[in-house]
Design a protein around this motif. Structure first.
Motif, PDB file in Angstrom:
ATOM      1  N   ARG A  91       0.827  -1.213   0.000  1.00  0.00           N
ATOM      2  CA  ARG A  91       0.000   0.000   0.000  1.00  0.00           C
ATOM      3  C   ARG A  91       0.858   1.258   0.000  1.00  0.00           C
ATOM      4  N   SER A  92       1.962   1.217   0.727  1.00  0.00           N
ATOM      5  CA  SER A  92       2.841   2.388   0.765  1.00  0.00           C
ATOM      6  C   SER A  92       3.401   2.700  -0.619  1.00  0.00           C
ATOM      7  N   GLY A  93       3.636   1.646  -1.409  1.00  0.00           N
ATOM      8  CA  GLY A  93       4.104   1.855  -2.775  1.00  0.00           C
ATOM      9  C   GLY A  93       3.015   2.411  -3.667  1.00  0.00           C
ATOM     10  N   ILE A  94       1.792   1.902  -3.500  1.00  0.00           N
ATOM     11  CA  ILE A  94       0.664   2.392  -4.297  1.00  0.00           C
ATOM     12  C   ILE A  94       0.435   3.876  -4.036  1.00  0.00           C
ATOM     13  N   GLU A  95       0.564   4.273  -2.773  1.00  0.00           N
ATOM     14  CA  GLU A  95       0.307   5.661  -2.386  1.00  0.00           C
ATOM     15  C   GLU A  95       1.568   6.522  -2.390  1.00  0.00           C
ATOM     16  N   HIS A  96       2.698   5.940  -2.786  1.00  0.00           N
ATOM     17  CA  HIS A  96       3.978   6.650  -2.871  1.00  0.00           C
ATOM     18  C   HIS A  96       4.364   7.311  -1.547  1.00  0.00           C
ATOM     19  N   GLU A  97       4.143   6.577  -0.451  1.00  0.00           N
ATOM     20  CA  GLU A  97       4.573   7.079   0.850  1.00  0.00           C
ATOM     21  C   GLU A  97       6.090   6.979   0.942  1.00  0.00           C
ATOM     22  N   GLU A  98       6.707   7.914   1.648  1.00  0.00           N
ATOM     23  CA  GLU A  98       8.157   7.991   1.690  1.00  0.00           C
ATOM     24  C   GLU A  98       8.802   6.902   2.546  1.00  0.00           C
ATOM     25  N   SER A  99       8.155   6.517   3.644  1.00  0.00           N
ATOM     26  CA  SER A  99       8.754   5.547   4.566  1.00  0.00           C
ATOM     27  C   SER A  99       7.793   4.403   4.858  1.00  0.00           C
ATOM     28  N   ALA A 100       8.298   3.409   5.539  1.00  0.00           N
ATOM     29  CA  ALA A 100       7.490   2.238   5.876  1.00  0.00           C
ATOM     30  C   ALA A 100       6.357   2.626   6.819  1.00  0.00           C
ATOM     31  N   PRO A 101       5.200   1.997   6.677  1.00  0.00           N
ATOM     32  CA  PRO A 101       4.053   2.325   7.535  1.00  0.00           C
ATOM     33  C   PRO A 101       4.257   1.851   8.970  1.00  0.00           C
TER      34      PRO A 101
ATOM     35  N   LEU B 204       4.431  -0.559  -8.929  1.00  0.00           N
ATOM     36  CA  LEU B 204       3.929  -1.011 -10.225  1.00  0.00           C
ATOM     37  C   LEU B 204       2.434  -0.757 -10.345  1.00  0.00           C
ATOM     38  N   TYR B 205       1.711  -1.112  -9.292  1.00  0.00           N
ATOM     39  CA  TYR B 205       0.252  -0.991  -9.327  1.00  0.00           C
ATOM     40  C   TYR B 205      -0.207   0.478  -9.262  1.00  0.00           C
ATOM     41  N   SER B 206       0.677   1.343  -8.772  1.00  0.00           N
ATOM     42  CA  SER B 206       0.315   2.754  -8.663  1.00  0.00           C
ATOM     43  C   SER B 206       0.041   3.386 -10.024  1.00  0.00           C
ATOM     44  N   ASP B 207       0.474   2.719 -11.091  1.00  0.00           N
ATOM     45  CA  ASP B 207       0.208   3.231 -12.438  1.00  0.00           C
ATOM     46  C   ASP B 207      -1.286   3.334 -12.730  1.00  0.00           C
ATOM     47  N   ILE B 208      -2.077   2.461 -12.086  1.00  0.00           N
ATOM     48  CA  ILE B 208      -3.524   2.436 -12.369  1.00  0.00           C
ATOM     49  C   ILE B 208      -4.351   2.679 -11.127  1.00  0.00           C
ATOM     50  N   ALA B 209      -3.703   2.891  -9.984  1.00  0.00           N
ATOM     51  CA  ALA B 209      -4.446   3.076  -8.718  1.00  0.00           C
ATOM     52  C   ALA B 209      -5.144   4.428  -8.685  1.00  0.00           C
TER      53      ALA B 209
ATOM     54  N   ALA C 204      -4.273  -4.570  -0.932  1.00  0.00           N
ATOM     55  CA  ALA C 204      -3.574  -3.448  -0.302  1.00  0.00           C
ATOM     56  C   ALA C 204      -4.291  -2.135  -0.559  1.00  0.00           C
ATOM     57  N   LYS C 205      -4.828  -1.975  -1.739  1.00  0.00           N
ATOM     58  CA  LYS C 205      -5.485  -0.720  -2.116  1.00  0.00           C
ATOM     59  C   LYS C 205      -6.792  -0.497  -1.365  1.00  0.00           C
ATOM     60  N   THR C 206      -7.590  -1.559  -1.199  1.00  0.00           N
ATOM     61  CA  THR C 206      -8.952  -1.393  -0.666  1.00  0.00           C
ATOM     62  C   THR C 206      -9.191  -2.104   0.659  1.00  0.00           C
ATOM     63  N   ASP C 207      -8.319  -3.045   1.017  1.00  0.00           N
ATOM     64  CA  ASP C 207      -8.511  -3.885   2.200  1.00  0.00           C
ATOM     65  C   ASP C 207      -9.775  -4.735   2.077  1.00  0.00           C
ATOM     66  N   SER C 208     -10.254  -4.906   0.856  1.00  0.00           N
ATOM     67  CA  SER C 208     -11.458  -5.696   0.604  1.00  0.00           C
ATOM     68  C   SER C 208     -11.074  -7.036  -0.007  1.00  0.00           C
ATOM     69  N   LEU C 209     -11.416  -8.126   0.682  1.00  0.00           N
ATOM     70  CA  LEU C 209     -11.099  -9.450   0.170  1.00  0.00           C
ATOM     71  C   LEU C 209     -11.889  -9.746  -1.097  1.00  0.00           C
ATOM     72  N   GLY C 210     -13.149  -9.305  -1.131  1.00  0.00           N
ATOM     73  CA  GLY C 210     -13.969  -9.511  -2.319  1.00  0.00           C
ATOM     74  C   GLY C 210     -13.375  -8.835  -3.540  1.00  0.00           C
ATOM     75  N   TYR C 211     -12.861  -7.630  -3.360  1.00  0.00           N
ATOM     76  CA  TYR C 211     -12.221  -6.888  -4.450  1.00  0.00           C
ATOM     77  C   TYR C 211     -10.936  -7.583  -4.870  1.00  0.00           C
ATOM     78  N   ALA C 212     -10.222  -8.133  -3.895  1.00  0.00           N
ATOM     79  CA  ALA C 212      -8.917  -8.742  -4.174  1.00  0.00           C
ATOM     80  C   ALA C 212      -9.039 -10.058  -4.934  1.00  0.00           C
ATOM     81  N   VAL C 213     -10.097 -10.839  -4.670  1.00  0.00           N
ATOM     82  CA  VAL C 213     -10.209 -12.166  -5.293  1.00  0.00           C
ATOM     83  C   VAL C 213     -11.020 -12.129  -6.580  1.00  0.00           C
ATOM     84  N   ASN C 214     -11.255 -10.944  -7.107  1.00  0.00           N
ATOM     85  CA  ASN C 214     -11.942 -10.819  -8.390  1.00  0.00           C
ATOM     86  C   ASN C 214     -10.925 -11.110  -9.491  1.00  0.00           C
TER      87      ASN C 214
END
Length: 276
Positions: A79-89, A271-276, A195-205
């Motif tokens: 998630r930190s990579g998707i949101e381009h956070e500077e340091s570890a959460p 990588l995923y931040s390209d479409i997040a 990581a983006k949504t914390d939704s299991l339903g969204y993740a297993v689509n």
């Protein structure tokens, strides 16, 4: 971001917050130790029918909890990579635990399909039946043979069966490799979706995970994934090689493996931040 930009940023990322990396390393080590002790004490308890089985269960459950927490934390690194956070959460113990459980379920969902296909193919090609026959014949032949005699598979199994078994094994192996590689790419997208949504339903689509690969670019996803794999493989090979000359050098894996886990998770998020 371009592939090499992602690799460079992700490789530096774990060193930006040594304290959190150290906490992750400590949790991982304790989890492994508790798991090992749990299995040992469970075995002792079952064998002796003593209270050690309770100690083993407690240690094993504690290891699972810590394992879920560290796994959930890796998702937060993505998630930190998707949101381009500077340091570890920050470690969020309850949230990390729940996310870690979701992550395990996600992996089961993504890999149960290729596993079922491979099992069906193995049954259809009689791979398991032939393996059972060959093992049984080898076992009985070894038991019946003199102590100093050597029994080979060719002595107890017809050549035609050996050839058929080899052909089936090649077919099942190739199909298994292809399926698990494909679903491995899809599962990476599933991790990012979790990581983006914390939704299991969204993740297993799975269909949407496939479309995510297309949105990012098949070449970019495959190229980055392969490059990450190669980097991790080369580093581990170097450590293994040096361990052959410097006794105990492999102890560095305690630090290097978590570092590489941070690296791979961060790269996936970027990588995923390209479409997040």
């Amino acid at each position: 971001m371009e592939i090499m930009e992602i690799i460079k940023e992700a490789m530096v990322f774990p060193s930006k917050d040594i304290v959190k990396l150290a906490v992750y390393i400590a949790l991982s080590v304790v989890s492994v130790l508790l798991g090992a002790f749990g299995i040992i004490y469970l075995a002792i308890g079952v064998a002796s029918q003593s209270f050690w089985i309770i100690i083993g269960l407690i240690a094993f459950i504690a290891a699972l909890i810590l394992g879920f927490i560290t796994t959930g934390y890796i998702v937060s690194i993505i998630r930190s990579g998707i949101e381009h956070e500077e340091s570890a959460p920050q470690f969020m113990w309850k949230e990390n635990l729940v996310t870690g459980i979701k992550f395990v379920v996600l992996n089961i969902v993504y890999f149960i399909i290729p596993a079922i296909v491979v099992l069906i193919l193995g049954w259809a090609t009689n791979l398991f039946g032939m393996a059972s026959i060959m093992f049984t014949r080898m076992m009985y032949a070894s038991m019946a043979a003199p102590a100093n005699a050597t029994v080979t598979i060719a002595d107890v199994v017809p050549q035609s069966m050996i050839i058929s078994f080899g052909n089936s094994l090649i077919i099942v192996g190739i199909v298994a490799f292809i399926l698990f590689v494909i679903f491995g790419f899809l599962e990476t997208m599933g991790q990012c979706r979790l990581a983006k949504t914390d939704s299991l339903g969204y993740a297993v689509n799975i269909p949407e995970a496939f479309r995510d690969i297309g949105r990012i670019g098949f070449g970019k996803v495959i190229g980055l994934t392969v490059l990450i794999f190669v980097i991790i493989l080369v580093i581990n090979c170097i450590i293994s090689g040096l361990n052959a000359y410097i006794a105990g050098f492999s102890i560095l894996s305690i630090i290097v493996t978590p570092y590489l886990s941070f690296f791979a998770a961060r790269a996936s998020g970027l990588l995923y931040s390209d479409i997040a």
